[in-house]
Design an enzyme around this catalytic site. Structure first.
Site, PDB file in Angstrom:
ATOM      1  N   GLU A   1       0.822  -1.204   0.000  1.00 12.40           N
ATOM      2  CA  GLU A   1       0.000   0.000   0.000  1.00 12.40           C
ATOM      3  C   GLU A   1       0.865   1.266   0.000  1.00 12.40           C
ATOM      4  OE1 GLU A   1      -3.752   0.445   0.716  1.00 12.40           O
ATOM      5  OE2 GLU A   1      -2.953   2.300  -0.118  1.00 12.40           O
TER       6      GLU A   1
ATOM      7  N   ASP B   1       1.212   4.037  -3.121  1.00 10.89           N
ATOM      8  CA  ASP B   1       0.819   5.441  -2.946  1.00 10.89           C
ATOM      9  C   ASP B   1       1.949   6.375  -3.343  1.00 10.89           C
ATOM     10  OD1 ASP B   1      -1.436   4.362  -1.886  1.00 10.89           O
ATOM     11  OD2 ASP B   1      -1.275   5.318   0.080  1.00 10.89           O
TER      12      ASP B   1
ATOM     13  N   SER C   1      -7.106   2.368  -3.762  1.00 11.96           N
ATOM     14  CA  SER C   1      -5.912   3.018  -3.211  1.00 11.96           C
ATOM     15  C   SER C   1      -4.892   3.279  -4.297  1.00 11.96           C
ATOM     16  CB  SER C   1      -5.303   2.252  -2.051  1.00 11.96           C
ATOM     17  OG  SER C   1      -5.594   0.918  -2.110  1.00 11.96           O
TER      18      SER C   1
ATOM     19  N   ASP D   1     -16.224  10.581 -19.071  1.00 14.49           N
ATOM     20  CA  ASP D   1     -17.387   9.981 -18.421  1.00 14.49           C
ATOM     21  C   ASP D   1     -17.303   8.458 -18.536  1.00 14.49           C
ATOM     22  OD1 ASP D   1     -19.785   9.681 -17.163  1.00 14.49           O
ATOM     23  OD2 ASP D   1     -21.017  10.563 -18.764  1.00 14.49           O
ATOM     24  N   VAL D   2     -17.552   7.783 -17.436  1.00 16.14           N
ATOM     25  CA  VAL D   2     -17.562   6.314 -17.446  1.00 16.14           C
ATOM     26  C   VAL D   2     -19.025   5.889 -17.414  1.00 16.14           C
ATOM     27  CG1 VAL D   2     -16.823   4.237 -16.225  1.00 16.14           C
ATOM     28  CG2 VAL D   2     -15.361   6.271 -16.235  1.00 16.14           C
TER      29      VAL D   2
ATOM     30  N   ASP E   1     -22.436   9.293 -11.435  1.00 16.35           N
ATOM     31  CA  ASP E   1     -23.050   8.065 -10.916  1.00 16.35           C
ATOM     32  C   ASP E   1     -22.316   7.624  -9.646  1.00 16.35           C
ATOM     33  OD1 ASP E   1     -20.832   6.126 -11.697  1.00 16.35           O
ATOM     34  OD2 ASP E   1     -21.321   6.963 -13.666  1.00 16.35           O
TER      35      ASP E   1
END
Ligand SMILES: *[C@@H]1O[C@H](CO)[C@@H](O)[C@H](O)[C@H]1NC(C)=O
Ligand SMILES: *[C@@H]1O[C@H](CO)[C@@H](O)[C@H](O)[C@H]1NC(C)=O
Ligand SMILES: *[C@@H]1O[C@H](CO)[C@@H](O)[C@H](O)[C@H]1NC(C)=O
Ligand SMILES: *[C@@H]1O[C@H](CO)[C@@H](O)[C@H](O)[C@H]1NC(C)=O
Ligand SMILES: *[C@@H]1O[C@H](CO)[C@@H](O)[C@H](O)[C@H]1NC(C)=O
Length: 564
Positions: free
Chosen positions: A271, A275, A476, A518-519, A544
């Site tokens: 993680e 990042d 993440s 836009d997805v 959405d």
């Protein structure tokens, strides 16, 4: 009657008086994976955090609205930490009553913060259990990490009840790392034959989001940050190797500029590596800070520690990305409300906080008797952070348009009301897809809806412990990617003498999807039951609750956000 009232003053803090719970709805069950290793020794030292009632939280909220609304004359007129302090600092009475209460219990070893609304005090377990009737401190162990928490709810003396929001260090446990990050072995996704896969690297991201080689930071005092709360460390050597392998096509930094807190000596975590490596790939050549388990003590809540720290530092990066989340229903309302106020305190200072939307889609809570509902996650559900969902490439092996990543967290808060900035966008979504929405009993349309935007969250390459690791996935990953791009926009704004973007949502929703890809394809996961059969919400044109407004088209977003 009057005589009785005067008499009650000398009785202040007498043990005969009532005490009450501050967090009556806080989950005190210890989650799976932790084993109880016995009561702590009465003489053992604990460190507890007292959240004192603040003043003017309504005014704080109004100020945040004004400084983040591009149509307001106050837009970008951010407050310094000193000004935040004069606004919210607890009243003299609150400070006196709480100090007196602690002192009369022999607690004198306390640190405060610049805003004076938190106190961190050291005391023995025995003293803590007397101070907070009901509390019983035990030690808990998971994977060799040990923590101290109370197995039962705590109360506080009636005389201080109204002066405190909550006491930290008794209940909340750090969530599991893999709740936030799934490698593809856990995923249903089909793997391609050897040699065919592409996998997301900085150059793939920079190609998809239209970043050119010259889109790197140049401003002198711009900076960005990632915050870590699990026992996770990044490694400078991994970062250097990652940049050596994947960063050749753009100017970048290969070192973290500042570590706040203590990095352990252990191995690098996936993680933390992810990042740092990715915020520095989109937010390239921008000074990057890592906040890590600051002075960790067994009885502290790492996320709360970070929040407290923000109130004690006047010089902070403009953008912070955070991959931490808990189920809303496992946290007390008092805690979430107060943390939400802390987010406002950051927002009025011009700080952008980006949270991962979570990796369980709409989530699922079993209500019993085959009844289920979706399960929102906090802080993703806070109205005062920008929440980032996840996408995949339509063709996983090519830089194509993006579709929903089925793990992308999203939904509606059961705690926070829907903020004005999103009301019309959400309303439109609910109307447009009314025929195909999950049953109303699964979610709460009066709540804050999330995420706000998204980015790729699938099949990343990460260098960890000197080895390139493929197939790393989760929101993440998308969160630092968006964070880095916002930092680049801040960079250009700072060069023009404009204020940083600060709390982005009011401005983001006013763009109505302009400058974002836009997805519109795909649904995320939810409860595996007969009614919804694993399906949560689905992406649709415009906003959405799966991918928000979509993913950044960097040059267009820069142009849209570079105006005053
Ligand atoms: C806040 O910072 C001051 C110094 O600037 C320090 O004395 C104090 O201990 C800090 N508070 C906490 C809670 O760490
Ligand atoms: C950005 O990317 C999209 C899709 O890859 C492309 O159609 C567009 O022309 C690019 N450039 C700009 C400035 O939007
Ligand atoms: C990288 O950032 C520094 C300022 O931190 C700046 O002086 C330098 O020009 C930048 N590099 C490029 C290639 O823009
Ligand atoms: C801004 O620059 C000063 C001086 O170089 C440095 O001490 C400070 O940490 C920087 N602030 C941020 C937020 O990067
Ligand atoms: C729905 O959300 C509102 C806040 O917007 C909250 O007051 C209410 O309790 C929630 N309902 C349920 C069933 O959780």
């Amino acid at each position: 009657m009057n005589a009785l009232l005067t008499l009650s003053i000398p009785l202040l803090f007498s043990s005969l008086a009532w005490s009450g719970y501050l967090e009556h709805d806080q989950d005190v069950l210890i989650p799976d994976g932790w084993t109880r290793a016995g009561r702590v020794n009465p003489s053992e030292e604990l460190e507890l955090t007292f959240a004192l009632k603040q003043r003017n939280t309504d005014l704080l909220e109004e100020t945040l609205r004004l400084v983040s609304d591009p149509d307001s004359a106050q837009y970008g007129k951010y407050l310094t930490l000193e000004e935040v302090s004069s606004l919210v600092r607890p009243t003299e009475l609150t400070q006196k009553v709480v100090h007196h209460w602690l002192q009369s219990n022999g607690i004198t070893n306390c640190l405060t913060v610049r805003t004076q609304d938190f106190l961190q005090c050291t005391m023995t377990a025995e003293v803590a259990e007397t101070l907070l009737p009901g509390s019983k401190f035990h030690r808990y162990i998971r994977d060799g990490h040990s923590l101290v928490r109370s197995s039962a709810p705590y109360s506080v003396h009636d005389d201080v009840h109204q002066h405190l929001d909550f006491v930290g260090g008794l209940h909340r446990l750090p969530p599991k790392g893999q709740d936030l990050l799934k490698t593809s072995s856990n995923r249903k996704q089909k793997r391609p034959k050897a040699g065919l896969h592409l996998g997301v690297t900085p150059s793939v991201l920079r190609a998809r989001y239209n970043l050119t080689a010259t889109d790197v930071g140049t401003a002198q005092n711009n900076s960005q940050a990632v915050a870590q709360f699990l026992e996770q460390y990044y490694s400078d050597a991994d970062l250097a190797e990652f940049m050596g392998m994947y960063g050749r096509s753009f100017k970048h930094l290969s070192q973290v500029s500042r570590v706040v807190g203590t990095q352990g000596a252990g191995k690098a975590g996936i993680e933390a590596s992810l990042d740092v490596e990715y915020i520095m790939s989109t937010g390239a050549n921008i000074s990057t800070w890592v906040f890590t388990n600051q002075g960790r003590h067994e009885s502290q809540e790492p996320f709360l520690q970070w929040m407290v720290l923000l109130s004690n530092m006047s010089d902070l990066p403009w953008v912070h990305t955070i991959s931490y989340g808990d189920d809303e229903d496992s946290l007390s309302t008092a805690y979430m409300m107060r943390i939400n106020t802390e987010f406002m305190k950051a927002g009025v200072r011009g700080i952008s906080l980006l949270f991962a939307s979570g990796d369980s889609g709409a989530g699922c809570k079993h209500l019993g008797k085959g009844q289920n509902s979706f399960r929102p996650s906090f802080p993703a559900s806070s109205p005062y952070v920008t929440t980032v969902g996840g996408t995949s490439f339509k063709n996983p092996f090519k830089v194509t348009y993006e579709i929903t990543d089925y793990i992308s967290g999203g939904g509606f808060s059961n705690v926070f009301k829907m903020p004005d900035y999103q009301a019309s966008a959400v309303d439109r979504y609910l109307k447009n897809v009314a025929a195909t929405l999950p049953p109303q009993s699964y979610f709460n349309t009066s709540g804050r809806a999330y995420p706000d935007m998204a980015a790729l969250s699938d099949n990343y390459w990460v260098v960890m412990n000197r080895v390139p690791v493929p197939w790393v996935s989760g929101t993440s990953a998308s969160t630092p990617v968006v964070g880095g791009m916002l930092s680049l926009i801040n960079d250009q704004r700072l060069l023009k003498g404009l204020p940083a973007l600060g709390f982005l949502n009011p401005r983001l929703y006013k763009l109505k999807g302009q400058a974002l890809f836009d997805v519109t394809e795909g649904c995320h996961l939810s409860c595996l039951d007969e009614q919804v059969q694993g399906k949560g919400f689905c992406a649709a044109p415009s906003w959405d609750p799966v991918t928000g407004w979509g993913t950044p088209n960097y040059p267009a977003l820069l142009a849209a956000l570079l105006a005053e």
